[in-house]
Motif scaffolding. Sequence first.
Motif, short mmCIF file in Angstrom:
data_model
loop_
_atom_site.label_atom_id
_atom_site.label_comp_id
_atom_site.label_asym_id
_atom_site.label_seq_id
_atom_site.Cartn_x
_atom_site.Cartn_y
_atom_site.Cartn_z
N PRO A 252 0.82 -1.34 0.10
CA PRO A 252 0.13 -0.02 -0.15
C PRO A 252 0.96 1.26 0.03
N ASP A 253 0.23 2.42 -0.23
CA ASP A 253 0.98 3.73 -0.33
C ASP A 253 0.87 4.46 1.03
N ASP A 254 0.26 3.89 1.98
CA ASP A 254 0.14 4.63 3.01
C ASP A 254 0.65 3.94 4.36
N ALA A 255 1.62 3.10 4.45
CA ALA A 255 2.04 2.35 5.27
C ALA A 255 2.93 3.33 6.31
N ASP A 256 2.61 3.35 7.62
CA ASP A 256 3.55 3.94 8.47
C ASP A 256 4.66 3.08 9.14
N ALA A 257 4.44 1.83 9.04
CA ALA A 257 5.69 0.87 9.63
C ALA A 257 5.52 -0.21 8.76
#
Length: 205
Positions: free
Chosen positions: A98-103
């Motif tokens: 995905p484009d919106d991973a934080d970790a």
Amino acid sequence: MPRTPATRLPHDAKAGPTKPEIRAVTVSKLGLTPEDHFVEVGSCTGAVTIEAARRAGRVTALERKPDRLAVTRKNLAANAPLDADVELVEAEAPAGLPDDADALFLGGSRNFEAVLDRAVETGVERVVMNVSRLEVAGRAVEAFRDRGILDEVVQFQASHGYELAGATSFDSDNPVYVITGGVGDGSGDGEDEAESAVSAERGDA
């Protein structure tokens, strides 16, 4: 504070889960919060996915082998209810990331350079990669460093006690290299500052 329940893994993926001690270090390095979207590359038994789903708000688990993804799904069910919204994706990374991973966690070395490129491209704040082979660990550290996302490398080894002649002896697990970093979190600054200080002392700066 309520105690975190033990992770149950009744279903086997024929590849072995990340061991509990390593999982504890890995999850600590990831620093997950309920606001985070956590992504795992290579979910296998789902051990790390389950641990993350108790801390993060969203979890995406990628696994390229459908039989292992099925094991992940079964072990997730065995540990329900979990706090996170969990999505399982059958894909070989970097496809499906995905484009919106934080970790982001990489439990294996397959395509890891392309996965790191994707992490840099999408600005993943925290990246952890576990490696058990020395040569691969060296390549992975260089890959993190080349992309300016290296924070630290920890060699971790646990020993388990067993009874021997009425006393306690220990069996040691193989060491695991835990490589951490990320985009936009100051990773690598300390190394750059140290190199600058050495250059100044030599008169290079």
